[in-house]
Scaffold this motif. Structure first.
Motif, short mmCIF file in Angstrom:
data_model
loop_
_atom_site.label_atom_id
_atom_site.label_comp_id
_atom_site.label_asym_id
_atom_site.label_seq_id
_atom_site.Cartn_x
_atom_site.Cartn_y
_atom_site.Cartn_z
N HIS A 120 0.87 -1.30 -0.15
CA HIS A 120 -0.10 0.02 -0.01
C HIS A 120 0.79 1.28 -0.10
CE1 HIS A 120 -3.12 2.95 2.00
NE2 HIS A 120 -3.56 2.56 0.66
N SER A 121 1.76 1.49 0.87
CA SER A 121 2.54 2.42 0.90
C SER A 121 3.68 2.87 -0.26
CB SER A 121 3.48 2.41 2.34
OG SER A 121 4.31 1.40 2.28
N GLU A 122 4.02 1.54 -0.72
CA GLU A 122 4.92 1.80 -1.86
C GLU A 122 4.06 2.06 -3.29
OE1 GLU A 122 8.69 1.01 -2.55
OE2 GLU A 122 8.08 2.03 -0.74
N GLY A 123 2.84 1.59 -3.18
CA GLY A 123 2.00 2.08 -4.51
C GLY A 123 1.72 3.66 -4.41
N LYS A 124 1.75 4.36 -3.27
CA LYS A 124 1.44 5.73 -3.18
C LYS A 124 2.63 6.20 -3.36
CE LYS A 124 -0.26 5.34 0.92
NZ LYS A 124 -0.61 5.69 2.53
N ARG A 125 3.72 5.79 -2.81
CA ARG A 125 5.10 6.61 -2.71
C ARG A 125 5.80 6.76 -4.16
NH1 ARG A 125 10.12 5.56 -2.87
NH2 ARG A 125 9.78 3.46 -3.02
N GLN A 126 5.46 5.78 -4.85
CA GLN A 126 6.07 5.74 -6.17
C GLN A 126 5.28 6.47 -7.16
OE1 GLN A 126 5.73 1.39 -7.12
NE2 GLN A 126 7.42 0.85 -5.94
N ALA A 127 3.98 6.54 -6.98
CA ALA A 127 3.08 7.28 -7.98
C ALA A 127 3.50 8.78 -7.51
CB ALA A 127 1.85 6.73 -7.66
N ALA A 129 6.76 10.02 -8.87
CA ALA A 129 6.53 10.15 -10.29
C ALA A 129 5.94 11.52 -10.62
CB ALA A 129 6.15 9.09 -11.26
N LEU A 130 4.85 11.70 -10.00
CA LEU A 130 4.10 13.05 -10.39
C LEU A 130 4.54 14.15 -10.30
CD1 LEU A 130 0.46 11.63 -9.91
CD2 LEU A 130 1.35 12.15 -12.09
N ARG A 131 5.28 14.21 -8.84
CA ARG A 131 5.90 15.49 -8.35
C ARG A 131 6.97 15.69 -9.26
NH1 ARG A 131 5.73 15.28 -1.78
NH2 ARG A 131 3.77 16.08 -1.61
N GLY A 132 7.70 14.80 -9.78
CA GLY A 132 8.86 14.90 -10.49
C GLY A 132 8.66 15.42 -11.95
N TYR A 133 7.60 15.24 -12.40
CA TYR A 133 7.02 15.43 -13.68
C TYR A 133 6.60 16.79 -13.86
CZ TYR A 133 3.96 15.64 -17.85
OH TYR A 133 3.24 16.08 -19.21
N LEU A 182 3.24 0.62 -11.17
CA LEU A 182 2.21 1.36 -11.70
C LEU A 182 3.07 2.41 -12.70
CD1 LEU A 182 -0.68 2.80 -12.30
CD2 LEU A 182 -0.22 4.17 -10.16
N ARG A 183 3.00 2.79 -13.87
CA ARG A 183 3.77 3.68 -14.57
C ARG A 183 2.75 4.73 -15.31
NH1 ARG A 183 8.93 2.96 -13.51
NH2 ARG A 183 9.89 1.12 -14.18
N PHE A 184 3.54 5.88 -15.42
CA PHE A 184 2.86 7.02 -16.01
C PHE A 184 3.59 7.53 -17.32
CE2 PHE A 184 1.89 7.26 -11.53
CZ PHE A 184 0.66 7.86 -11.43
N GLY A 229 3.12 10.64 -23.41
CA GLY A 229 3.24 10.38 -24.79
C GLY A 229 4.06 8.92 -24.95
N ASN A 230 5.36 9.04 -25.50
CA ASN A 230 6.22 7.69 -25.47
C ASN A 230 7.09 7.92 -24.45
OD1 ASN A 230 4.95 6.73 -27.82
ND2 ASN A 230 6.13 7.88 -29.23
N ALA A 231 7.03 8.89 -23.70
CA ALA A 231 8.13 8.94 -22.44
C ALA A 231 7.60 8.38 -21.11
CB ALA A 231 8.47 10.61 -22.33
N LEU A 232 8.34 7.54 -20.58
CA LEU A 232 8.11 7.11 -19.38
C LEU A 232 8.68 7.90 -17.96
CD1 LEU A 232 7.55 4.57 -17.69
CD2 LEU A 232 9.60 4.02 -17.75
N LEU A 233 7.72 8.24 -17.13
CA LEU A 233 8.04 9.10 -16.08
C LEU A 233 8.85 8.24 -15.18
CD1 LEU A 233 5.73 10.86 -17.33
CD2 LEU A 233 5.18 11.36 -15.24
N LEU A 234 10.02 8.57 -15.05
CA LEU A 234 10.92 7.77 -13.80
C LEU A 234 10.63 8.19 -12.51
CD1 LEU A 234 14.29 7.96 -15.75
CD2 LEU A 234 12.43 6.09 -15.81
#
Length: 241
Positions: free
Chosen positions: A30-37, A40-44, A175-177, A180-185
């Motif tokens: 649960h915690s990893e699912g939130k943390r990873q997303a 990724a979103l904050r960095g993007y 969970l990946r974001f 376009g064709n660019a993967l958010l790391l």
């Protein structure tokens, strides 16, 4: 009520939720699912230099509604400074996108109750990341005035989110974001990539330094040999005389 009185009321609102209002802790999945997303979103959005607030488990206050704390939330055109709560009357707008991470227990809260509630509150996008079943469920409001969600169907395994301007995909239990064709790391992946780039740059610098040192050694050897030949030449000339 005056503005000062209203502000005092807002400040007095708790910045935490009770155990009765929260789901029971569900461990690392649960915690990893939130943390990873979250990372990724904050960095993007930071890279895009957009004013977007991304938070997790923040107490949310809508007028006349019981507070709640979604696993992950996004609000567009909002200052990304740290907050202890989101009060719609103070911020001037509600949430734009919500994701709940489900691991175990009763799914009704996320898959039924929240589907109705978040739509009624006018939250444009709602995703459920079901880690127990390793699948995504996605919903959107078909119009700003709508108060009932429609399902978002995947395209080539990706679920588009018009709100985020991104696509979401499950890939090897992550969970990946996609933009376009660019993967958010995720931050860890970005750090690993940067370390790889630094290591590569260091290896190239070391190799260039080695090559320069070898060139200096060869030049010095050639100069030494030339000096020896000149001495030998002078010796031979002196004998000839």
């Amino acid at each position: 009520m005056s503005m000062e009185e209203r502000e005092r009321v807002v400040e007095s609102l708790p910045a935490e939720v009770t155990w009765d209002e929260m789901a029971m802790p569900e461990g690392d999945l649960h915690s990893e699912g939130k943390r990873q997303a979250l990372g990724a979103l904050r960095g993007y959005f930071k890279q895009q230099r957009r004013r977007v607030y991304v938070g997790t488990e923040l107490p949310i206050y809508y007028p006349g509604e019981r507070r709640f704390a979604p696993d992950l939330l996004v609000v567009l055109d909002a200052d990304p400074h740290l907050r202890g709560k989101w009060v719609v009357s103070r911020e001037g707008k509600g949430l734009d996108w919500v994701m709940e991470v489900h691991v175990g227990g009763d799914r009704k809260k996320d898959a039924e109750y929240n589907v109705r509630r978040y739509a009624r509150l006018g939250i444009p996008g709602y995703f459920i990341y079901d880690r127990a079943r390793e699948r995504l469920e996605a919903y959107r409001l078909p119009s700003p005035e709508a108060r009932e969600y429609v399902r978002i169907e995947p395209r080539h395994g990706r679920y588009p989110s018009e709100v985020l301007g991104l696509e979401l995909q499950l890939d090897e239990e992550r969970l990946r974001f996609w933009a376009g064709n660019a993967l958010l790391l995720e931050p860890e992946e970005m750090n690993e990539r940067l370390r790889g780039m630094l290591d590569g740059a260091q290896r190239r610098a070391d190799e260039e330094a080695r090559q320069r040192a070898e060139e200096v050694r060869r030049r010095e050897e050639a100069e030494r040999r030339l000096a020896e030949l000149q001495v030998e030449l002078e010796r031979l000339k002196s004998r000839g005389e």
